[in-house]
Write a protein that holds these residues in place. Structure first.
Motif, mmCIF file in Angstrom:
data_model
loop_
_atom_site.group_PDB
_atom_site.id
_atom_site.type_symbol
_atom_site.label_atom_id
_atom_site.label_comp_id
_atom_site.label_asym_id
_atom_site.label_seq_id
_atom_site.Cartn_x
_atom_site.Cartn_y
_atom_site.Cartn_z
ATOM 1 N N ALA A 1 -35.272 -54.471 33.028
ATOM 2 C CA ALA A 1 -35.252 -55.599 33.966
ATOM 3 C C ALA A 1 -33.914 -56.306 33.860
ATOM 4 N N THR B 1 -40.203 -53.913 37.464
ATOM 5 C CA THR B 1 -40.466 -55.342 37.413
ATOM 6 C C THR B 1 -39.235 -56.065 36.879
ATOM 7 N N GLY B 2 -38.773 -57.083 37.606
ATOM 8 C CA GLY B 2 -37.624 -57.866 37.179
ATOM 9 C C GLY B 2 -36.278 -57.253 37.505
ATOM 10 N N VAL B 3 -36.244 -56.177 38.279
ATOM 11 C CA VAL B 3 -34.996 -55.502 38.637
ATOM 12 C C VAL B 3 -34.423 -56.109 39.915
ATOM 13 N N PRO C 1 -38.028 -54.497 44.269
ATOM 14 C CA PRO C 1 -36.950 -55.157 43.528
ATOM 15 C C PRO C 1 -36.513 -56.398 44.294
#
Length: 123
Positions: free
Chosen positions: A24, A41-43, A61
Motif C-alpha cells: 500500500a 488496498t491503499g494503493v 486504487p
C-alpha cells in the motif's frame, strides 16, 4: 513504512500466479499481471495502472489526476473494481492487445477524458 515511488520512469510489476498483495503506497506506474487477485488496498497510481494476463484487483486504487487505466492483455477479461465510474483522471482508459474487455457495469467519463479502444468492448 514504505517509500512512495514517484520516479516518472519507475514501473513496478506484480506478476505472480494466484493471490498477491501489493504494498500500500503511491506508484508512478504499476503493472498487475500473471493471474489471480491482486490485493491493492491503499494503493495509489499517478501514472499507468496496467492490467495484464488474467490478473484481477480486490478493490479500486486511488488514481492521481493524470493517471491512466490500461488493459494490455491477450486474454478476455471482465472489467473489475479498477475501472471506476466516473473515470476522472486525464489519462483515461486504454484497451490494447487482443483481449476483449467486458464491462461489469455502465461506465461514465468526465468531459474531456479519453477512451482509447484498440479492441471492441462488450457492453
Amino acid at each position: 513504512m514504505h517509500p512512495t515511488i514517484l520516479i516518472p520512469e519507475a514501473l513496478l510489476i506484480f506478476n505472480a500466479t494466484g493471490v498477491q498483495s501489493v504494498i500500500a503506497q503511491t506508484y508512478s506506474n504499476l503493472t498487475l499481471s500473471g493471474s489471480g487477485v491482486k490485493t491493492i488496498t491503499g494503493v495509489s497510481v499517478n501514472g499507468i495502472l496496467s492490467i495484464e494476463g488474467t490478473a484481477a484487483v480486490s478493490t479500486a486504487p486511488t488514481y492521481g489526476a493524470g493517471a491512466t487505466l490500461q488493459y494490455n492483455t491477450a486474454s478476455d477479461l471482465t472489467a473489475g473494481a479498477e475501472w471506476i465510474t466516473p473515470f476522472v483522471a486525464t489519462g483515461g482508459v486504454v484497451i490494447s492487445n487482443t483481449g476483449e474487455i467486458t464491462l461489469n457495469a455502465p461506465k461514465t467519463f468526465n468531459a474531456g477524458k479519453q477512451f482509447n479502444c484498440q479492441r471492441w468492448v462488450k457492453p
